[in-house]
Write a protein that holds these residues in place. Sequence first.
Motif, PDB file in Angstrom:
ATOM      1  N   UNK A 190      23.898 -30.980  92.558  1.00 34.27           N
ATOM      2  CA  UNK A 190      24.368 -31.627  91.332  1.00 34.27           C
ATOM      3  C   UNK A 190      25.018 -32.953  91.718  1.00 34.27           C
ATOM      4  N   UNK A 191      24.226 -34.013  91.790  1.00 24.77           N
ATOM      5  CA  UNK A 191      24.803 -35.292  92.199  1.00 24.77           C
ATOM      6  C   UNK A 191      25.839 -35.789  91.193  1.00 24.77           C
ATOM      7  N   UNK A 192      26.902 -36.333  91.709  1.00 24.54           N
ATOM      8  CA  UNK A 192      28.005 -36.819  90.884  1.00 24.54           C
ATOM      9  C   UNK A 192      27.706 -38.253  90.457  1.00 24.54           C
ATOM     10  N   UNK A 193      27.325 -38.450  89.190  1.00 25.09           N
ATOM     11  CA  UNK A 193      26.975 -39.784  88.719  1.00 25.09           C
ATOM     12  C   UNK A 193      28.162 -40.741  88.771  1.00 25.09           C
ATOM     13  N   UNK A 194      29.374 -40.214  88.725  1.00 24.48           N
ATOM     14  CA  UNK A 194      30.562 -41.069  88.790  1.00 24.48           C
ATOM     15  C   UNK A 194      30.676 -41.766  90.149  1.00 24.48           C
ATOM     16  N   UNK A 195      29.956 -41.247  91.153  1.00 25.51           N
ATOM     17  CA  UNK A 195      30.022 -41.826  92.498  1.00 25.51           C
ATOM     18  C   UNK A 195      28.787 -42.672  92.814  1.00 25.51           C
ATOM     19  N   UNK A 196      28.182 -43.260  91.793  1.00 19.89           N
ATOM     20  CA  UNK A 196      26.981 -44.069  91.972  1.00 19.89           C
ATOM     21  C   UNK A 196      27.199 -45.204  92.980  1.00 19.89           C
ATOM     22  N   UNK A 197      28.404 -45.694  93.098  1.00 19.34           N
ATOM     23  CA  UNK A 197      28.702 -46.769  94.046  1.00 19.34           C
ATOM     24  C   UNK A 197      28.896 -46.293  95.473  1.00 19.34           C
ATOM     25  N   UNK A 198      28.901 -44.997  95.717  1.00 14.77           N
ATOM     26  CA  UNK A 198      29.098 -44.417  97.052  1.00 14.77           C
ATOM     27  C   UNK A 198      27.749 -44.319  97.757  1.00 14.77           C
ATOM     28  N   UNK A 199      27.510 -45.161  98.764  1.00 20.43           N
ATOM     29  CA  UNK A 199      26.231 -45.199  99.478  1.00 20.43           C
ATOM     30  C   UNK A 199      25.942 -43.893 100.213  1.00 20.43           C
ATOM     31  N   UNK A 200      26.962 -43.080 100.460  1.00 20.05           N
ATOM     32  CA  UNK A 200      26.738 -41.775 101.069  1.00 20.05           C
ATOM     33  C   UNK A 200      26.188 -40.758 100.087  1.00 20.05           C
TER      34      UNK A 200
END
Length: 182
Positions: free
Chosen positions: A20-30
Amino acid sequence: MRAAALLVLVSCAGQGAAIRPDVARIGDAGMWSVDNAESHVAAENGREVLRLAPVGGNRKGSNVGMALVAGVMCTEAVIDVDLRGRGEEGASFVGVAFGVADPSRYESVYFRPFRFRSADAVERSHAVQYISWPDDTWEALRARAPGVYEHAIAPVPDPAGWFHARVEVGPATVKVFVDGAA
């Protein structure tokens, strides 16, 4: 700018729990890899959604923006995603890419919400499309096998509303279900 929006759940065959990818962390390249896209997270009805638009906006021809979940590699998968395009007025294309070698070589199932309710049956038959870029573009597949790699959607979702897509990727097949219908 009104962009397409999405929520994602990925489950790879034989790899246990769903991702479940966290869309809030879209800026996190990891967590994410964003290519040729402008993205931002917005709150909508108590959920965080990712809004994604290709750099330079919609323009004639292929202008693909991608947000890829980092580290997800599988040959068989079930992808559950909630999508929303820009309705009948906006020529938005929304979908999922898989089998991504790089941003210019991938498979995809995408939707043309502006075609969902078209009065023209041929245009309606282009509502959902499979491609394998760069060799099997929509033009090549439509010329080689009309009606095989694209289809109308029934029942028809709201072209400006959220709809759920389930994409089942197998070793030799791709199946698409929209709001539970095949």
